[in-house]
Design an enzyme around this catalytic site. Structure first.
Site, mmCIF file in Angstrom:
data_model
loop_
_atom_site.group_PDB
_atom_site.id
_atom_site.type_symbol
_atom_site.label_atom_id
_atom_site.label_comp_id
_atom_site.label_asym_id
_atom_site.label_seq_id
_atom_site.Cartn_x
_atom_site.Cartn_y
_atom_site.Cartn_z
ATOM 1 N N LYS A 68 12.623 -51.293 0.247
ATOM 2 C CA LYS A 68 12.027 -52.623 0.082
ATOM 3 C C LYS A 68 13.028 -53.687 -0.360
ATOM 4 O O LYS A 68 12.821 -54.880 -0.114
ATOM 5 C CB LYS A 68 10.880 -52.560 -0.924
ATOM 6 N N SER A 103 1.986 -52.811 -4.784
ATOM 7 C CA SER A 103 1.656 -51.684 -5.652
ATOM 8 C C SER A 103 2.875 -51.173 -6.409
ATOM 9 O O SER A 103 2.747 -50.373 -7.320
ATOM 10 C CB SER A 103 1.069 -50.532 -4.823
ATOM 11 N N GLU A 109 1.229 -41.860 8.626
ATOM 12 C CA GLU A 109 0.377 -42.401 7.564
ATOM 13 C C GLU A 109 -0.250 -41.270 6.755
ATOM 14 O O GLU A 109 -0.320 -40.125 7.223
ATOM 15 C CB GLU A 109 -0.777 -43.213 8.173
ATOM 16 N N GLY A 162 -5.621 -42.888 4.874
ATOM 17 C CA GLY A 162 -5.411 -44.293 5.222
ATOM 18 C C GLY A 162 -4.816 -44.462 6.604
ATOM 19 O O GLY A 162 -3.698 -44.952 6.754
ATOM 20 N N ASP A 169 -5.375 -46.486 9.088
ATOM 21 C CA ASP A 169 -5.729 -47.740 9.759
ATOM 22 C C ASP A 169 -4.769 -48.062 10.897
ATOM 23 O O ASP A 169 -5.176 -48.603 11.931
ATOM 24 C CB ASP A 169 -5.753 -48.895 8.753
ATOM 25 N N SER A 186 11.794 -43.142 2.509
ATOM 26 C CA SER A 186 11.673 -44.558 2.159
ATOM 27 C C SER A 186 11.909 -44.905 0.695
ATOM 28 O O SER A 186 12.293 -46.032 0.384
ATOM 29 C CB SER A 186 10.292 -45.088 2.576
#
Length: 321
Positions: free
Chosen positions: A56, A81, A207, A211, A213, A307
């Site tokens: 990030k 989060s 995923e 979750g 989606d 990650s």
């Protein structure tokens, strides 16, 4: 924000130049045991060794580096989060600007402490009853701050894409690339880099089961919204993809699969025991899919993005026990 053009690989190259000497060029590691179990040649891009412990930082720093004098004076605001929160707080500190971060009240304590430690002002909310995007937009408007969302922003996506650019620069062309998927910033940028540097590479998003989606969105051809998923992969507990990220995913991502929390814990244990690495649950998504044969990889050259590594040690001990 919506007026910005869609990100391209040229934006990834620009981000790489901005991040040069600021972000860590994280190691690409291999494991003979992992290769034996999967029958593939697997290359791990270890973003758990990035500044603030996750990929990030790349997108956050790149986004803030585009601020003009007026934006720098007013400061930056985001909601997250944990990992994007830390990334914005650290990047803002490096830029000498104020950062306000909206975080769920049940965010991992280590991530909250680190965000505050980097100088970020933390405002909490209930992720199950309140909408962080609404809170973020309202606060940004009230305070005149620039909102940099966790994933749905061209400069964020371009910054995240520098990780896979580095990976392919080091390994050469790949047959397959596995990337964790929450809101889609990392896989969006990764897909841009893979398409430019290894055009034959199949990009696969992973995923948490609770979750999916993104999987639903890719199947339906439109962004699907879900309730906040309950999963240990807190970094991927998003409720929907973004407009920018979904556009890249539809064009460049071949498929999206899921793994269970149990599989994530097994993969955390593998990393700890075999590779001597601390990897957070979200960071294990891509590797868990390969390790558990969710997609056949035998005989392939495979890239896996690890990650992040930001997990409470007490919670890590509970998982591994």
């Amino acid at each position: 924000m919506q007026a910005l053009p869609a990100p391209t690989f040229d934006d990834v190259l620009d981000a790489a130049a901005r991040l040069e000497g600021v972000a860590h060029r994280t190691p690409v590691l291999t494991s003979s045991t992992f290769n034996e179990r999967t029958g593939a040649s697997v290359f791990f891009k270890c973003e758990n060794f990035q500044r603030m412990g996750a990929f990030k930082f790349r997108g956050a720093y790149n986004a803030i580096s585009h601020f003009d004098a007026e934006q720098r004076k007013a400061g930056v605001l985001t909601y997250s989060s944990g990992n994007h929160a830390q990334a914005i707080a650290l990047s803002a500190r490096l830029a000498g600007i104020h950062a306000t971060i909206v975080m769920p009240h049940d965010a991992p304590e280590a991530k909250v402490a680190a965000t505050k430690g980097y100088g970020g002002e933390v405002i909490t909310y209930d992720r199950y009853t309140e909408n962080r995007e609404e809170i973020g937009r309202r606060l940004a408007e009230e305070r005149g701050m620039t909102l940099i969302p966790p994933y749905d922003h061209p400069h964020v996506i371009a910054g995240q894409g520098t990780a896979v650019k580095e990976l392919i620069d080091e390994t050469g062309p790949l047959d397959m690339l596995f990337v964790c998927l929450g809101g889609g910033g990392l896989i969006g940028g990764s897909a841009l880099s893979a398409a430019a540097l290894s055009p034959a590479c199949t990009v696969i998003g992973i995923e948490p089961e609770a979750g999916n989606d993104g999987q639903q969105s890719l199947a339906r051809g439109e962004i699907v919204h879900i309730d906040t998923p309950r999963t240990i992969a807190d970094g991927a507990a998003s409720t929907h993809l973004g407009h920018y990220t979904f556009a890249v995913i539809r064009k460049l991502v071949a498929r999206i699969e899921t793994v269970s929390d149990v599989q994530l814990i097994d993969t955390m244990r593998f990393f700890a025991e075999r590779m001597k690495m601390v990897v957070e649950p979200t960071g294990c998504l891509a590797a868990a899919a390969v390790l558990n044969g969710v997609v056949p990889v035998k005989g392939k050259r495979v890239g896996v993005v690890v990650s992040g590594g930001n997990v409470d040690l007490a919670r890590l001990a509970q998982y591994l026990a």
